[in-house]
Design an enzyme around this catalytic site. Structure first.
Site, PDB file in Angstrom:
ATOM      1  N   CYS A  25       4.072  49.610  -2.873  1.00  8.81           N
ATOM      2  CA  CYS A  25       5.131  50.284  -3.614  1.00  8.81           C
ATOM      3  C   CYS A  25       6.382  50.286  -2.761  1.00  8.81           C
ATOM      4  O   CYS A  25       6.319  50.056  -1.550  1.00  8.81           O
ATOM      5  CB  CYS A  25       4.785  51.746  -3.879  1.00  8.81           C
ATOM      6  SG  CYS A  25       3.451  51.987  -5.048  1.00  8.81           S
ATOM      7  N   GLY A  53       6.832  45.965  -5.705  1.00  7.92           N
ATOM      8  CA  GLY A  53       6.114  46.449  -6.876  1.00  7.92           C
ATOM      9  C   GLY A  53       6.836  46.074  -8.146  1.00  7.92           C
ATOM     10  O   GLY A  53       8.042  46.313  -8.264  1.00  7.92           O
ATOM     11  N   ASN A 131       4.509  55.764  -1.218  1.00  5.38           N
ATOM     12  CA  ASN A 131       4.006  54.426  -0.933  1.00  5.38           C
ATOM     13  C   ASN A 131       2.803  54.567  -0.002  1.00  5.38           C
ATOM     14  O   ASN A 131       2.935  55.147   1.071  1.00  5.38           O
ATOM     15  CB  ASN A 131       5.140  53.618  -0.253  1.00  5.38           C
ATOM     16  CG  ASN A 131       4.690  52.262   0.260  1.00  5.38           C
ATOM     17  OD1 ASN A 131       5.330  51.707   1.144  1.00  5.38           O
ATOM     18  ND2 ASN A 131       3.624  51.707  -0.255  1.00  5.38           N
ATOM     19  N   GLY A 132       1.639  54.043  -0.440  1.00  2.00           N
ATOM     20  CA  GLY A 132       0.444  54.116   0.398  1.00  2.00           C
ATOM     21  C   GLY A 132      -0.747  54.587  -0.420  1.00  2.00           C
ATOM     22  O   GLY A 132      -0.645  54.762  -1.636  1.00  2.00           O
ATOM     23  N   CYS A 270       1.148  48.557   9.492  1.00  2.00           N
ATOM     24  CA  CYS A 270       0.460  47.460   8.808  1.00  2.00           C
ATOM     25  C   CYS A 270       1.069  46.123   9.233  1.00  2.00           C
ATOM     26  O   CYS A 270       2.238  45.853   8.962  1.00  2.00           O
ATOM     27  CB  CYS A 270       0.602  47.639   7.306  1.00  2.00           C
ATOM     28  SG  CYS A 270       0.055  46.200   6.379  1.00  2.00           S
ATOM     29  N   TYR A 276       3.730  39.174   5.336  1.00  2.00           N
ATOM     30  CA  TYR A 276       3.957  38.832   3.931  1.00  2.00           C
ATOM     31  C   TYR A 276       4.706  39.878   3.110  1.00  2.00           C
ATOM     32  O   TYR A 276       5.628  39.533   2.368  1.00  2.00           O
ATOM     33  CB  TYR A 276       2.603  38.530   3.265  1.00  2.00           C
ATOM     34  CG  TYR A 276       2.694  38.309   1.779  1.00  2.00           C
ATOM     35  CD1 TYR A 276       3.340  37.186   1.262  1.00  2.00           C
ATOM     36  CD2 TYR A 276       2.156  39.235   0.876  1.00  2.00           C
ATOM     37  CE1 TYR A 276       3.441  36.986  -0.112  1.00  2.00           C
ATOM     38  CE2 TYR A 276       2.247  39.032  -0.496  1.00  2.00           C
ATOM     39  CZ  TYR A 276       2.885  37.914  -0.985  1.00  2.00           C
ATOM     40  OH  TYR A 276       2.982  37.721  -2.330  1.00  2.00           O
ATOM     41  N   SER A 317       6.765  32.349   0.665  1.00  2.00           N
ATOM     42  CA  SER A 317       6.315  33.150   1.797  1.00  2.00           C
ATOM     43  C   SER A 317       5.843  32.327   2.990  1.00  2.00           C
ATOM     44  O   SER A 317       5.784  32.842   4.103  1.00  2.00           O
ATOM     45  CB  SER A 317       5.210  34.106   1.345  1.00  2.00           C
ATOM     46  OG  SER A 317       4.245  33.387   0.609  1.00  2.00           O
ATOM     47  N   ASP A 379       0.771  28.313   4.848  1.00  2.00           N
ATOM     48  CA  ASP A 379       0.755  29.435   3.907  1.00  2.00           C
ATOM     49  C   ASP A 379       0.595  30.716   4.725  1.00  2.00           C
ATOM     50  O   ASP A 379       0.103  30.683   5.859  1.00  2.00           O
ATOM     51  CB  ASP A 379      -0.404  29.285   2.902  1.00  2.00           C
ATOM     52  CG  ASP A 379      -0.114  30.017   1.586  1.00  2.00           C
ATOM     53  OD1 ASP A 379       0.873  30.775   1.530  1.00  2.00           O
ATOM     54  OD2 ASP A 379      -0.873  29.826   0.629  1.00  2.00           O
ATOM     55  N   ASP A 380       1.020  31.860   4.148  1.00  2.00           N
ATOM     56  CA  ASP A 380       0.930  33.104   4.919  1.00  2.00           C
ATOM     57  C   ASP A 380      -0.487  33.657   4.937  1.00  2.00           C
ATOM     58  O   ASP A 380      -0.847  34.402   5.842  1.00  2.00           O
ATOM     59  CB  ASP A 380       1.892  34.149   4.336  1.00  2.00           C
ATOM     60  CG  ASP A 380       1.592  34.409   2.884  1.00  2.00           C
ATOM     61  OD1 ASP A 380       0.713  35.232   2.595  1.00  2.00           O
ATOM     62  OD2 ASP A 380       2.198  33.752   2.014  1.00  2.00           O
ATOM     63  N   CYS A 416      -8.727  46.536   2.392  1.00  2.00           N
ATOM     64  CA  CYS A 416      -7.715  47.489   2.877  1.00  2.00           C
ATOM     65  C   CYS A 416      -7.805  48.758   2.044  1.00  2.00           C
ATOM     66  O   CYS A 416      -7.933  48.693   0.821  1.00  2.00           O
ATOM     67  CB  CYS A 416      -6.324  46.885   2.718  1.00  2.00           C
ATOM     68  SG  CYS A 416      -5.001  48.057   3.106  1.00  2.00           S
ATOM     69  N   CYS A 465      -2.033  48.128  12.672  1.00  2.00           N
ATOM     70  CA  CYS A 465      -3.319  48.081  11.970  1.00  2.00           C
ATOM     71  C   CYS A 465      -3.589  46.612  11.676  1.00  2.00           C
ATOM     72  O   CYS A 465      -2.713  45.914  11.158  1.00  2.00           O
ATOM     73  CB  CYS A 465      -3.240  48.867  10.659  1.00  2.00           C
ATOM     74  SG  CYS A 465      -4.734  48.643   9.639  1.00  2.00           S
ATOM     75  N   CYS A 468      -8.023  44.618   8.198  1.00  2.00           N
ATOM     76  CA  CYS A 468      -8.521  43.647   7.212  1.00  2.00           C
ATOM     77  C   CYS A 468      -8.903  42.329   7.881  1.00  2.00           C
ATOM     78  O   CYS A 468      -9.594  41.510   7.289  1.00  2.00           O
ATOM     79  CB  CYS A 468      -7.491  43.420   6.113  1.00  2.00           C
ATOM     80  SG  CYS A 468      -5.830  43.146   6.739  1.00  2.00           S
TER      81      CYS A 468
END
Ligand code: SF4
Length: 488
Positions: A25, A53, A131-132, A270, A276, A317, A379-380, A416, A465, A468
């Site tokens: 978001c 978003g 956001n989160g 993050c 990305y 990206s 690619d990312d 995640c 973090c 993932c």
């Protein structure tokens, strides 16, 4: 998958880039101490944050010179420019405002879940954007429900609003109520809250999601990314620190409460914001997203070199990491695809060979650029691996002699829980497969990922973090589905 997304797939409406993760978001807030209307600034800020978003958006404003606590708001499904007209913006008269763009990582994609959330309670009105994701959302929801709370949405932002409103009854100020509420929240949250006379920004103690402060003349703004400050002509003041609460009011300017900041300084920004999610022209916690992506490309060139004639990114990206690879390796950088920028978020895909067409309508290989060449394609990320094979095949069909895939993030192995839609391990192509097995599936001549040990370099040494990729979760993962029973 939400019921709506499921239905969309059945009737043949798909996101064109089906293997891209969704941003979570974007939040924005503004307060003009000079009394000027801020709706237009919030609108421009949201346009700059649209990449975070695209499912719904909204703006709420209040006028500090008008009736206390009167909030005007407008929300809608879809993009910012589709939902706001001149007439709507003119109606939203107020010198404090908050805005939100949303992608649903928890809570269905329905208008009730669009933000800002506007809450009328005993002390007046609050408008909140978030956001989160909270990892203890089901627990908080149960606790509140047992206490008689009636929910109007299925999003965890409403739980935060409830906690703030409850705490406010026993605290001297709204910022003290936010601090009290934060004692109960576990997980990722960057918040902007509008009270009748204040604008408040808060960031969770681990700082998963970004939030920064800007200033233009007599107006202060809060935004998820610095690109939104640029969009409204505001100067960057500073980032809100992980755990910090900032209160913006004419009386005190910016007042800070750092009681929730961790003494250890061990944050968990993050890393995927840099790889990305973030916009390339943003700086997040003073680290340029652009530089980060160039550096990822340089790392790939150093760690996984290969002889080739051309380095190209999967647009958009992968482009900056491709440029970084080219700068480091000396192999020319170029374009290998043309991207159709006129395709919206979703499109009705043709009936026959549907998935193939979904990719081809969005991207087409540039024969003149790749014919007879050995191509390094960057690619990312590869998430489910549903499009990489088609992209590689497209290059071969356009005449590429060799296709070497390089990925500017490590393999995704774990889900995640902090505000992105990285799915369960079983849906991730890298889970339980070696790089060689993935190479065979996507049909590339070689495949290499960014090494996990390189990630801290991308954020210039900030504590990050990377759960993932590494399974090192900074907060214990939730033991139950955080989408909540209302969305299952
Ligand atoms: S788990 Fe991955 S996507 Fe989620 S916050 Fe951590 S680094 Fe970001």
């Amino acid at each position: 998958m939400t019921a709506i997304a499921e239905t969309a797939q059945h009737i043949g409406v798909l996101t064109p880039e089906t293997d891209k993760l969704k941003e979570e978001c974007g939040v924005f807030g503004a307060y003009d101490f000079g009394g000027g209307s801020v709706a237009e600034d919030v609108y421009c800020g949201l346009l700059a944050l649209q990449h975070r978003g695209q499912e719904s958006c909204g703006i709420a404003v209040t006028d500090t010179a008008g009736p206390k606590g009167r909030v005007l708001s407008h929300k809608g499904m879809g993009l910012v420019h589709e939902n706001f007209s001149r007439e709507i913006l003119d109606r939203l008269q107020g010198d404090i405002g908050v805005g939100h763009v949303r992608y649903s990582t928890a809570g269905s994609s329905v208008i009730e879940n669009a933000q800002p959330l506007v809450l009328n309670y005993i002390k007046g009105t609050l408008a909140l954007v978030h956001n989160g994701n909270l990892v203890n959302a089901p627990e908080l929801r149960r606790e509140l429900a047992h206490d008689g709370a009636i929910f109007q949405t299925s999003i965890d932002s409403e739980l935060i609003a409830y906690q703030v409103a409850r705490a406010r009854v026993h605290t001297a100020s709204v910022e003290a109520a936010v601090a009290k509420a934060m004692e109960k929240l576990k997980g990722a949250y960057s918040l902007v809250i509008m009270s009748p006379r204040k604008l408040i920004g808060a960031r969770d103690p681990l700082g998963f999601r970004p939030l920064c402060i800007g200033k233009r003349g007599s107006a202060y703004v809060l935004a998820s990314e610095s690109c939104a400050l640029d969009a409204v002509g505001a100067e960057f003041v500073r980032d809100v620190e992980p755990g910090e609460i900032v209160t913006i009011s004419p009386r005190f300017g910016i007042r800070s409460d750092r009681s929730h900041c961790l003494r250890s300084g061990k944050t968990a920004r993050c890393i995927f914001e840099y790889i990305y999610f973030g916009r390339a022209d943003s700086e997040l916690d003073r680290v340029s997203v652009y530089e980060s992506r160039l550096h990822a490309g340089r790392c790939l060139a150093q760690d996984s070199p290969v002889e080739a004639d051309l380095v190209a990114g999967v647009p958009e990206s992968g482009n900056l990491a491709a440029l970084g690879y080219s700068l480091e390796s000396g192999i020319p950088y170029g374009q290998a695809f043309v991207k159709n920028s006129y395709i919206g978020r979703t499109f009705i895909q043709p009936q026959q060979s549907a998935r193939e067409s979904a990719v081809r309508v969005k991207l087409n290989a540039l024969r003149g650029a790749v014919d007879g060449k050995r191509v390094i394609l960057i690619d990312d990320s590869i998430v489910r691996g549903t499009t990489s094979d088609r992209i590689v095949r497209m290059l071969r069909e356009a005449g590429a002699k060799e296709v070497h895939m390089r990925v500017s993030s490590p393999p995704f192995l774990y889900p995640c829980y902090f505000g992105t839609d990285i799915p369960e391990s079983s849906q991730l192509i890298a889970h339980g497969r070696s790089t060689e097995e993935i190479r065979q599936i996507i049909g590339a001549d070689s495949l290499a990922y960014l090494r996990l040990e390189r990630l801290p370099e991308l954020a210039r040494g900030l504590h990050i973090c990377d759960a993932c990729f590494s399974n090192h979760y900074p907060i214990a993962p939730p033991t139950e589905d955080i989408r909540g029973e209302y969305d299952r």
